[in-house]
Scaffold this active site. Structure first.
Site, PDB file in Angstrom:
ATOM      1  CG  ASP A   1      -1.816   1.233   1.261  1.00 26.15           C
ATOM      2  OD1 ASP A   1      -2.648   1.364   0.357  1.00 26.15           O
ATOM      3  OD2 ASP A   1      -1.674   2.047   2.197  1.00 26.15           O
TER       4      ASP A   1
ATOM      5  CD  GLU B   1      -5.486   0.620  -4.027  1.00 24.90           C
ATOM      6  OE1 GLU B   1      -6.707   0.818  -3.963  1.00 24.90           O
ATOM      7  OE2 GLU B   1      -4.706   0.887  -3.096  1.00 24.90           O
TER       8      GLU B   1
ATOM      9  CB  CYS C   1     -12.279  -6.419   8.892  1.00 25.50           C
ATOM     10  SG  CYS C   1     -11.329  -7.316  10.144  1.00 25.50           S
TER      11      CYS C   1
ATOM     12  CB  CYS D   1     -13.967 -11.057  10.156  1.00 27.16           C
ATOM     13  SG  CYS D   1     -14.421  -9.321  10.323  1.00 27.16           S
TER      14      CYS D   1
ATOM     15  CB  CYS E   1     -13.107  -5.131  12.877  1.00 25.95           C
ATOM     16  SG  CYS E   1     -14.476  -6.040  12.105  1.00 25.95           S
TER      17      CYS E   1
ATOM     18  CB  CYS F   1     -13.189 -10.140  14.157  1.00 26.99           C
ATOM     19  SG  CYS F   1     -12.197  -8.920  13.281  1.00 26.99           S
TER      20      CYS F   1
ATOM     21  CG  ASP G   1      -1.252   3.409   5.742  1.00 26.49           C
ATOM     22  OD1 ASP G   1      -2.280   3.735   5.122  1.00 26.49           O
ATOM     23  OD2 ASP G   1      -0.459   4.230   6.249  1.00 26.49           O
TER      24      ASP G   1
END
Length: 395
Positions: A185, A268, A321, A324, A340, A343, A350
């Site tokens: 990233d 990306e 996330c 999960c 999250c 979970c 990042d």
């Protein structure tokens, strides 16, 4: 595969004069050929252009000095113009990927100068390189050429530095990878955050950038015919080259480390042209060199027999996330850490995005819709409260 090896060159005063004459002839031939192409209804062929701007031009009084330099770089200049026009037309028709390519432009004396020699116009004799009608020049051999070069380009940049750039054929390198895959990233404050939690901090260009802006303001106040314009412009060019060399060194070392240690590299597809429209971040984004890093990773992946993938820019890698698969939605840029509610895992923004990039690139991402339906049924979090911000620190 082909690779480019570049070496620094320190020519003598006589060689500088000969190279300046060569650069001027190459530039004039390009500009004359481009002027003919713009006036013609149909684009002339390379052979016709060479006859007009080289063979017949040498017989005239205005261009008789073209015969004082080697004919090979002049022919190559016309051939390069044909390639430039082909890229322009392919871009218009949609045959060429990437950003739209504009029409070829006239070359200026103040810009970077170059001249390319093919086989027959140069030869390597020991530590020296012979260039036709230039003589023997001795570059700084920082590394050995892996094979015989097919062409060499003499380059003079805006800071009056000289380089020799060789094009050679290289064989792929077989090195065992330590890791199966890695997702990366890219950012501004932290250049790269990897899915294995490693971080790469880019060099600080702010000090040099401030000097450039200060000199650019000073340059804008100078009269057009003054000698200070060239003096200040040369200082600005040296600072730009210092930033570019620092960035290039950082990107080469980082890309080599990543490609040599991992079998699959996933990045990306960033919309850089859209991101730089943000006036607050445009200068910082432009200094990072995200596109150069992607190009280096792609080229070195081919050299090391690695798999290189680029996922779509529309993948919500920062909204899901990585543990999960629960989708919590968009987050403000200042939010750097989230927890999250499905979970209860706390994520660095990042690092979580890098893990999701790796999963999407490998083809086994979580089914976020199914997880979200299960979470809503269990009443773990409502739609408007998908995650808990734990560290709203600025970027």
């Amino acid at each position: 595969m082909k690779a480019r090896y570049q070496y620094r060159l320190y020519p003598t005063d006589q060689q500088r004069q000969l190279l300046a004459q060569l650069f001027g002839c190459v530039r004039v031939v390009w500009n004359d050929a481009l002027a003919i192409c713009k006036q013609s209804e149909k684009l002339p062929s390379n052979n016709d252009l060479q006859k007009l701007v080289i063979t017949q031009a040498k017989k005239t009084i205005e261009r008789e000095w073209l015969s004082e330099v080697s004919n090979i770089p002049l022919q190559q200049s016309v051939a390069d113009l044909g390639v430039a026009y082909k890229n322009f037309f392919d871009s218009l028709k949609g045959k060429r990927k990437g950003k739209k390519v504009g029409r070829p432009k006239f070359k200026k004396k103040t810009n970077q100068q170059s001249a390319r020699f093919r086989i027959g116009g140069f030869s390597i004799k020991g530590d020296e390189v012979y260039l036709a009608k230039i003589g023997n020049i001795k570059p700084i051999w920082s590394r050995i050429l892996p094979s015989s070069p097919t062409s060499v380009t003499v380059i003079k940049d805006c800071a009056n530095r000289y380089f020799l750039s060789f094009v050679v054929e290289v064989e792929p390198v077989n090195i065992d990878a330590n890791n199966q895959s890695i997702g990366i990233d890219l950012g501004v404050k932290t250049f790269a955050v990897m899915s294995n939690r490693e971080k790469a901090i880019s060099p600080n260009y702010s000090k040099l950038d401030r000097k450039i802006r200060k000199l650019q303001k000073k340059l804008a106040r100078q009269p057009k015919d003054s000698k200070r314009i060239n003096k200040i412009g040369n200082k600005i060019a040296k600072l730009h080259n210092q930033i570019a060399d620092t960035r290039k060194d950082f990107l080469h070392k980082l890309s080599t480390k990543i490609v040599s240690e991992n079998q699959t590299i996933v990045l990306e597809d960033l919309n850089v042209s859209g991101l730089v429209k943000n006036r607050k971040l445009a200068r910082a984004i432009s200094l990072q060199g995200w596109r150069d890093f992607r190009t280096l990773c792609e080229g070195k992946s081919e050299k090391f027999n690695r798999d290189f993938h680029v996922i779509s820019r529309w993948q919500p890698t920062s909204q899901i996330c990585s543990e999960c698969g629960y989708k919590w939605g968009k987050l403000d840029l200042k939010v750097r850490s989230v927890q999250c509610l499905n979970c209860a895992t706390e994520h660095d923004r990042d690092e979580n995005a890098a893990k999701n990039i790796n999963k999407v690139g490998m083809g086994h991402c979580h089914d976020s819709k199914r997880t979200q339906r299960r979470s809503e049924t269990a009443s773990v979090a409502s739609v408007n409260e998908a995650s808990r911000i734990t560290s709203p620190s600025g970027r």
